[in-house]
Scaffold this active site. Structure first.
Site, PDB file in Angstrom:
ATOM      1  N   GLY A 707       0.788  -1.231   0.000  1.00 31.60           N
ATOM      2  CA  GLY A 707       0.000   0.000   0.000  1.00 31.60           C
ATOM      3  C   GLY A 707       0.817   1.277   0.000  1.00 31.60           C
ATOM      4  O   GLY A 707       0.251   2.365   0.072  1.00 31.60           O
ATOM      5  N   GLU A 743       5.014  -5.926   2.075  1.00 27.76           N
ATOM      6  CA  GLU A 743       4.777  -6.551   0.756  1.00 27.76           C
ATOM      7  C   GLU A 743       4.227  -5.531  -0.244  1.00 27.76           C
ATOM      8  O   GLU A 743       3.091  -5.635  -0.685  1.00 27.76           O
ATOM      9  CB  GLU A 743       3.813  -7.727   0.909  1.00 27.76           C
ATOM     10  N   PRO A 744       5.042  -4.541  -0.601  1.00 25.47           N
ATOM     11  CA  PRO A 744       4.550  -3.535  -1.550  1.00 25.47           C
ATOM     12  C   PRO A 744       4.487  -4.067  -2.975  1.00 25.47           C
ATOM     13  O   PRO A 744       5.276  -4.935  -3.359  1.00 25.47           O
ATOM     14  CB  PRO A 744       5.588  -2.415  -1.469  1.00 25.47           C
ATOM     15  N   GLY A 745       3.570  -3.515  -3.722  1.00 26.27           N
ATOM     16  CA  GLY A 745       3.496  -3.788  -5.151  1.00 26.27           C
ATOM     17  C   GLY A 745       3.732  -2.501  -5.902  1.00 26.27           C
ATOM     18  O   GLY A 745       4.807  -2.220  -6.421  1.00 26.27           O
ATOM     19  N   ARG A 746       2.704  -1.628  -5.869  1.00 26.08           N
ATOM     20  CA  ARG A 746       2.729  -0.373  -6.612  1.00 26.08           C
ATOM     21  C   ARG A 746       4.028   0.416  -6.417  1.00 26.08           C
ATOM     22  O   ARG A 746       4.642   0.872  -7.365  1.00 26.08           O
ATOM     23  CB  ARG A 746       1.554   0.492  -6.143  1.00 26.08           C
ATOM     24  N   ARG A 782      -7.022   2.128 -15.062  1.00 22.16           N
ATOM     25  CA  ARG A 782      -7.084   2.855 -13.787  1.00 22.16           C
ATOM     26  C   ARG A 782      -7.849   4.185 -13.858  1.00 22.16           C
ATOM     27  O   ARG A 782      -8.650   4.473 -12.978  1.00 22.16           O
ATOM     28  CB  ARG A 782      -5.681   3.079 -13.200  1.00 22.16           C
ATOM     29  N   TYR A 786     -10.822   3.951 -11.337  1.00 25.75           N
ATOM     30  CA  TYR A 786     -10.643   4.670 -10.068  1.00 25.75           C
ATOM     31  C   TYR A 786     -10.647   6.187 -10.219  1.00 25.75           C
ATOM     32  O   TYR A 786     -10.396   6.897  -9.245  1.00 25.75           O
ATOM     33  CB  TYR A 786      -9.281   4.323  -9.438  1.00 25.75           C
ATOM     34  N   CYS A 813     -15.172   1.518 -27.252  1.00 20.81           N
ATOM     35  CA  CYS A 813     -16.552   2.016 -27.303  1.00 20.81           C
ATOM     36  C   CYS A 813     -17.155   2.135 -25.909  1.00 20.81           C
ATOM     37  O   CYS A 813     -18.029   1.354 -25.524  1.00 20.81           O
ATOM     38  CB  CYS A 813     -17.392   1.096 -28.179  1.00 20.81           C
ATOM     39  N   TYR A 842      -0.318  -2.209 -11.848  1.00 19.02           N
ATOM     40  CA  TYR A 842      -1.749  -2.377 -12.155  1.00 19.02           C
ATOM     41  C   TYR A 842      -2.078  -1.797 -13.539  1.00 19.02           C
ATOM     42  O   TYR A 842      -3.118  -1.167 -13.726  1.00 19.02           O
ATOM     43  CB  TYR A 842      -2.622  -1.751 -11.053  1.00 19.02           C
TER      44      TYR A 842
HETATM   45  N1  PLP Z   1      -0.753  -7.233  -0.214  1.00 11.21           N
HETATM   46  C1  PLP Z   1      -2.033  -7.533  -0.415  1.00 11.21           C
HETATM   47  C2  PLP Z   1      -2.672  -8.579   0.406  1.00 11.21           C
HETATM   48  C3  PLP Z   1      -2.773  -6.865  -1.412  1.00 11.21           C
HETATM   49  O1  PLP Z   1      -4.052  -7.174  -1.619  1.00 11.21           O
HETATM   50  C4  PLP Z   1      -2.125  -5.874  -2.177  1.00 11.21           C
HETATM   51  C5  PLP Z   1      -2.837  -5.140  -3.220  1.00 11.21           C
HETATM   52  O2  PLP Z   1      -3.957  -5.312  -3.533  1.00 11.21           O
HETATM   53  C6  PLP Z   1      -0.762  -5.596  -1.941  1.00 11.21           C
HETATM   54  C7  PLP Z   1      -0.111  -6.285  -0.938  1.00 11.21           C
HETATM   55  C8  PLP Z   1      -0.001  -4.581  -2.712  1.00 11.21           C
HETATM   56  O3  PLP Z   1      -0.536  -3.323  -2.604  1.00 11.21           O
HETATM   57  P1  PLP Z   1       0.259  -2.091  -3.245  1.00 11.21           P
HETATM   58  O4  PLP Z   1       0.455  -2.416  -4.667  1.00 11.21           O
HETATM   59  O5  PLP Z   1      -0.602  -0.924  -3.043  1.00 11.21           O
HETATM   60  O6  PLP Z   1       1.543  -1.979  -2.510  1.00 11.21           O
END
Ligand code: PLP
Length: 862
Positions: A707, A743-746, A782, A786, A813, A842
C-alpha cells in the site's frame, strides 16, 4: 468634484511584495505603467513581511524579558531592506525607531499592553515600511508623496461592539469622501500610504484587524471614487480551490462581486472578505494580481455576470468547524424551542453559521474564526443548553462548500465524489438561500479526498475556458516538473523511447534502474527484515527476475501466481512466498500447503469447514485492523465494508479453532489498502497486529502489508519514507521480538513504467478538444476504474508550449475510455507519441482484449 471617475487607481501591495528589492523593482514598473496609462496612483502597502508577527508577539507576551531584542529584529529588517534599496534607513526612520523603542519600553515596564498600545505598536510596522517605500519610489520615479492614512481612514463606532474590536478591528465608512478626494488630488499624482491603520473620533490610532490592508485599500478606493482597485499579492489570482492542496486548481479569470464575496468569506485567503463590499458599492472593479509575475492578468472582480460562465467556480474548505447537535423528540410540539436554544448561544456569545433541521434534531455549526472562546465556555454552555434538549458537540469536522451560481442545477454531477461517504458521515448539508453556496460538513480526515474529487468532477470536467484560466502548476511552472527528478526517468530516455515507438504499436516500457531504486527505498527501512514483492502489481517475467536477484520474496494472491514463481525459479525457498488468497476454493489452500508456502487465512471458514488441511501445521492469519486506507474506495481492504481479513470480534472463536486443531500461527498479516501516503499507517497496523499477537501467543512475524503510495501525478505529494522508517523504528524498539515484513506492489514498480501510444485522430467539440490515441482502457483501466490521474505528455512535442486544454481518449466504445481529462497540451498531430506516466503497476496486469483490441505489449529497458 463629485463622485465621478477620478483618474485614480488604488494599488495595494502586501508584506511579501514590499520586502525585497526585486519586488520593489516590479512595483516601480507597475506604478510607471499606470502613470503612462494616464492614472494617478494611490499605493497602499503593508508592513514588511514578518514585522507584524514580531509586534504581535510583543503584545501577546508583554512579560517576556527579551522584548528589546524584538525591537532590534524589527529595526534590522528595515535596515537590511533599506541597504538593498540604496536608502539610509537609520537616518530616514530615526524618529520611528525611537518611538518604537519607547512604546516597547513602556510595555516592558508595565508588563502588559492595552488595546490602545496594541494598536499604536502594530501601526508602527506600516508607518515605517511606507516611509521606506516612499523614499524608494521618490528615488526611482521622482514623484511620490507619503500620506498618513490615519488622517483619512476615520473609523466609526458600531453598536454592540466591544472596546477591543473598536480599536483592534475597527471599520470605516465606505462613502465617497470629498475631503479625502481633494487631499489626495492635491498631494498626487503618486501617493504612498499605509494599509491596516486608521484613527477614531478622538484621532487616536486604531487598526483594522489582520489582513486589514486589503480593506484599507478598498476604503481608499471608495472614498476617492477610484477607477480600479488592484490587489497585488504573492499568488497569481484567485483559484478554483486551494492550490497548495490541489495544484490542478484553475485560475478564476472573472468573478462577480457576489461570487468573490462567497469565495473570500469561505476560506480563500487571497482577498480579505471585507474589502469587496466597498468596491461593490461604487462598482469599482477589483483586479487580483501577482507582484512576482506582473505579466499575468490575474482575477478580475466586477459587476458583469455573463451567462456562459461556469456555474460552480470554486470549492472552499473551512477546517476545524464545531457542530452542535440538539436532539429532542418533542421539539416541534413546543413553540419557542429554537428561540430558547438560540438564546443560550446568544448568552454565551456564540455565533451560528449553518443550520440544518429535522423532526427531532437541529444541528448548527460554529465558525471557529468567530467563536475563539468556545473551548473556555464549552462545559457551561452545554450544561445550559441541556435544559432544552440532548446535546452533542462534534469536532474535527470541516465545511466543504461549492461556490458559484444556481448550484442546485449541478448536484447530479456530484455522485461519485461522495462514494467515500458510504462509510463516513456527512454531518450537515446546507444550501444558501441565494443558491450561491452549497455546503457539506464532513470529517476533517475526509476533506482532502472529497475536495480533489469534487474539483475533478465539477471544475476540471466543466472545461469552461471563459471562467477558468491555467492551472496553478502551469502558472508556477511546476506542471510535470517532478520534485524528485528521478521520477521522470523517461525525460532522460526520451530519444530511446521515441526510437522504440518507430514502427511499433502501443507499448508498456519498464525501466529496470528505476525498479531497483524503489526496491532500495524499501530495503532501507531499518525495522523491516524482509520485503516481499506483491506480484499482482506487475507480473512481467523480467521484473520478477529483478526482484528475485534483489533478494525479495513474493506475495501471491492466487495459486497461479505461486506457480509462476516456481516456474521461473524452480529452487525458490517456499517459505519466502506468502500466499494470501481471498474467498479462493478449497483446492488452492490444499495446493499451497502441499507446496510448503506460507498460507494466509483471511477467514475462519476454512478452519471451521476444512480443518484437516491445516491440522498440526503453521499458518499466517490476515487480520482486519478495522479501518481501511488508500486512494479509492475500491482499493481499501480494511473495515467492515471490505471483504478481506478476519474481524477482531472473531478472535475468541479463532483461538478455539486453533487450539482444537493444534495449529501454529507463525505470522499475522494485514493490508489495509493501496496508495497510502500517511507515513504512520504501517506502525498503526503493527500496533494492532501486536495486540492480536499477544492474545494468540507464539507469533514471530508481523507482515504489515503493502500500500506504499507514490506520486502518481504532478498534483500529488510522495510518501515520506523517512517518517515511515522513523515510526517503524519506534515500534521495533518497543517490540524487538517480531520480524517485520512488508509486501509492496505499486511502490516498487509504478514509477518505473510508462505507457506509450500514438495519436490517431483529433476532434474539437466547441470548447472541448479530444486527442485520440491508439489504446485506451483496454491497456490501462485505472483512470476509468478509479478516476486515477496520471501525468500525460506528448513525448514527440515535449518542449512545445502547452496552449490548449484537451481530453486524451482511447478507441474503446465506452464513454469512460478517457485516460486524461482537461489536460494542458501542446498542439498535437497524428502519429505523435503520447506518454502516460507511472503506469508500471496495475497496468498491463489489469488490461483486457475488450472490443477485441489487443492491449499494449511490454518492453523492459535494462
Ligand atoms: N498485499 C495484499 C494482500 C494486497 O491485496 C495488495 C494489493 O492489492 C498488496 C499487498 C499490494 O498493494 P500495493 O500495490 O498498493 O503496494
Amino acid at each position: 468634484m463629485s463622485e465621478e471617475r477620478s483618474g485614480w487607481v488604488v494599488l495595494k501591495f502586501g508584506g511579501t511584495s514590499v520586502s525585497t528589492l526585486e519586488n520593489w523593482q516590479k512595483i516601480v514598473s507597475v506604478v510607471r505603467k499606470r502613470r503612462e496609462e494616464g492614472f494617478k496612483v494611490c499605493l497602499v502597502h503593508s508592513a514588511l513581511s514578518g514585522v507584524s508577527n514580531i509586534l504581535q508577539d510583543i503584545v501577546e507576551q508583554p512579560d517576556e524579558n527579551d522584548l528589546m531584542q524584538k525591537v532590534e529584529q524589527v529595526k534590522q529588517k528595515h535596515i537590511d531592506l533599506g541597504k538593498t534599496l540604496g536608502i539610509d534607513t537609520v537616518d530616514l526612520l530615526a524618529n520611528d525607531f525611537e518611538e518604537l523603542g519607547h512604546i516597547v519600553k513602556g510595555i516592558e515596564l508595565i508588563g502588559e499592553a492595552g488595546y490602545r498600545v496594541h494598536a499604536r505598536l502594530l501601526a508602527m510596522g506600516e508607518l515605517m515600511a511606507t516611509k521606506l517605500g516612499t523614499a524608494y519610489l521618490q528615488k526611482e520615479l521622482d514623484e511620490a508623496l507619503w500620506l498618513d492614512a490615519r488622517n483619512y481612514i476615520k473609523t466609526i463606532i458600531r453598536k454592540n461592539t466591544t472596546e477591543r474590536s473598536q480599536i483592534i478591528s475597527a471599520v470605516s465608512t465606505t462613502d465617497y469622501d470629498q475631503n479625502t478626494a481633494d487631499a489626495l488630488d492635491k498631494a498626487g499624482p503618486v501617493i504612498v500610504t499605509q494599509g491596516f491603520i486608521g484613527s477614531d473620533s478622538e484621532d487616536k490610532t486604531v487598526v483594522l484587524g489582520r489582513g486589514g490592508s486589503d480593506v484599507s485599500a478598498a476604503y481608499f478606493a471608495a472614498k476617492i471614487g477610484a477607477e480600479r482597485l488592484e490587489i497585488w499579492t504573492d499568488v497569481p489570482g484567485m483559484f478554483s480551490v486551494n492550490p497548495h492542496a490541489v495544484p490542478s486548481a484553475r485560475l478564476l479569470n472573472h468573478l462577480s462581486y457576489e461570487e468573490a464575496q462567497e469565495i473570500a468569506t469561505n476560506g480563500a485567503h487571497v482577498l480579505h472578505p471585507r474589502s469587496i463590499m466597498p468596491a461593490r458599492k461604487h462598482q469599482i472593479p477589483i483586479h487580483v494580481r501577482c507582484t512576482q509575475k506582473p505579466e499575468l492578468s490575474g482575477t478580475v472582480i466586477s459587476a458583469e455576470a455573463s451567462e456562459d460562465e461556469a456555474l460552480v467556480k470554486a470549492i472552499a474548505v473551512r477546517s476545524d468547524v464545531i457542530l452542535v447537535s440538539m436532539e429532542s423528540l418533542g421539539m416541534w410540539q413546543e413553540v419557542g424551542f429554537l428561540a430558547d436554544a438560540f438564546d443560550v448561544f446568544k448568552h454565551f456569545g456564540l455565533s451560528i453559521d449553518l443550520v440544518s433541521t429535522s423532526q427531532s434534531n437541529v444541528t448548527v455549526s460554529l465558525d471557529p474564526g468567530l467563536n475563539d472562546h468556545f473551548q473556555d465556555i464549552r462545559d457551561e454552555f452545554v450544561e445550559d443548553l441541556r435544559r432544552y434538549c440532548a446535546v452533542e458537540v462534534i469536532e474535527d469536522v470541516s465545511a466543504v462548500s461549492l461556490l458559484g451560481r444556481r448550484i442546485r442545477t449541478i448536484l447530479h454531477q456530484l455522485g461519485s465524489a461522495f462514494e467515500a461517504f458510504q462509510e463516513h458521515q456527512v454531518y450537515l448539508v446546507s444550501q444558501a438561500a441565494n443558491d450561491l453556496n452549497f455546503t457539506f460538513v464532513v470529517e476533517s480526515e475526509q476533506v482532502d479526498r472529497l475536495v480533489r474529487k469534487l474539483h475533478e468532477q465539477v471544475i476540471l470536467q466543466s472545461g469552461n475556458q471563459k471562467s477558468f484560466g491555467p492551472t496553478w502548476s502551469q502558472l508556477m511552472n511546476e506542471e510535470s516538473e517532478s520534485k524528485d527528478d528521478g521520477e521522470a526517468w523517461w525525460k532522460d530516455k526520451r530519444g530511446e523511447l521515441l526510437t522504440l515507438m518507430e514502427g511499433n504499436g502501443s507499448m508498456y516500457i519498464y525501466d529496470t534502474d528505476t525498479v531497483k531504486r524503489y526496491a532500495e527505498l524499501i530495503q532501507n527501512i531499518d525495522a523491516v527484515s524482509f520485503g516481499l514483492y506483491a506480484m499482482k502489481a506487475n507480473a512481467n517475467t523480467d521484473i520478477l527476475k529483478t526482484f528475485h536477484e534483489l533478494g525479495f520474496g513474493f506475495e501471491c494472491v492466487s495459486i497461479g501466481e505461486v506457480e509462476k514463481v516456481f516456474e521461473l525459479f524452480p529452487d525458490f525457498d517456499p517459505q519466502k512466498i506468502l500466499f494470501t488468497p481471498n474467498f479462493a476454493p478449497k483446492s488452492e489452500y490444499e495446493k499451497g500447503m502441499e507446496l510448503g508456502v506460507n498460507v494466509t487465512l483471511d477467514n475462519i471458514y476454512p478452519l471451521q469447514k476444512w480443518p484437516k488441511i491445516f491440522k498440526d501445521k503453521e499458518v499466517f492469519l490476515r487480520i482486519d485492523p478495522g479501518h481501511g486506507g488508500g486512494h479509492h474506495e475500491h482499493v481499501k481492504t480494511g473495515g467492515v465494508q471490505s471483504k478481506f481479513g478476519i474481524p477482531r470480534f472473531e478472535i475468541p472463536e479463532l483461538k478455539e479453532l486453533i487450539a482444537t486443531h493444534n495449529i501454529q500461527v507463525k505470522g499475522l498479516h494485514a493490508h489495509i489498502g493501496s496508495g497510502i501516503k500517511d507515513p504512520q499507517s504501517w506502525k498503526d497496523v503493527a500496533v494492532i497486529l501486536h495486540n492480536v499477537a499477544e492474545d494468540l501467543g507464539g507469533v514471530d512475524i508481523l507482515d504489515l502489508g503493502g500500500g506504499f503510495g507514490i506520486r502518481e501525478n504532478e498534483t500529488q505529494a510522495g510518501l515520506d519514507m523517512k517518517s515511515v522508517n522513523e515510526s517503524l523504528n519506534q515500534f521495533k524498539e518497543a517490540h524487538p521480538q517480531y520480524d517485520l515484513w512488508v509486501e509492496p506492489g505499486r511502490f516498487l514498480v509504478a514509477t518505473a513504467g510508462v505507457l506509450l501510444s500514438k495519436v490517431t485522430q483529433l476532434k474539437g467539440k466547441g470548447e472541448m478538444q479530444y486527442v485520440g490515441i491508439e489504446t485506451g482502457m483496454n491497456s490501462f483501466i485505472r483512470p476509468a476504474l478509479y478516476g486515477a490521474r496520471h501525468t500525460i505528455v506528448n513525448l514527440s512535442k515535449l518542449d512545445h508550449p502547452a496552449n490548449q486544454t484537451v481530453n486524451i481518449v482511447g478507441p474503446i466504445c465506452e464513454s469512460g475510455d478517457k485516460l486524461g481529462i482537461d489536460r494542458l497540451f501542446p498542439s498535437s498531430e497524428e502519429g505523435d507519441v503520447i506518454l502516460v506516466a507511472n503506469t508500471g503497476a496495475y497496468g498491463k496486469v489489469m488490461s483486457s482484449n475488450y472490443n477485441l483490441r489487443a492491449p499494449a505489449e511490454e518492453y523492459v529497458l535494462n
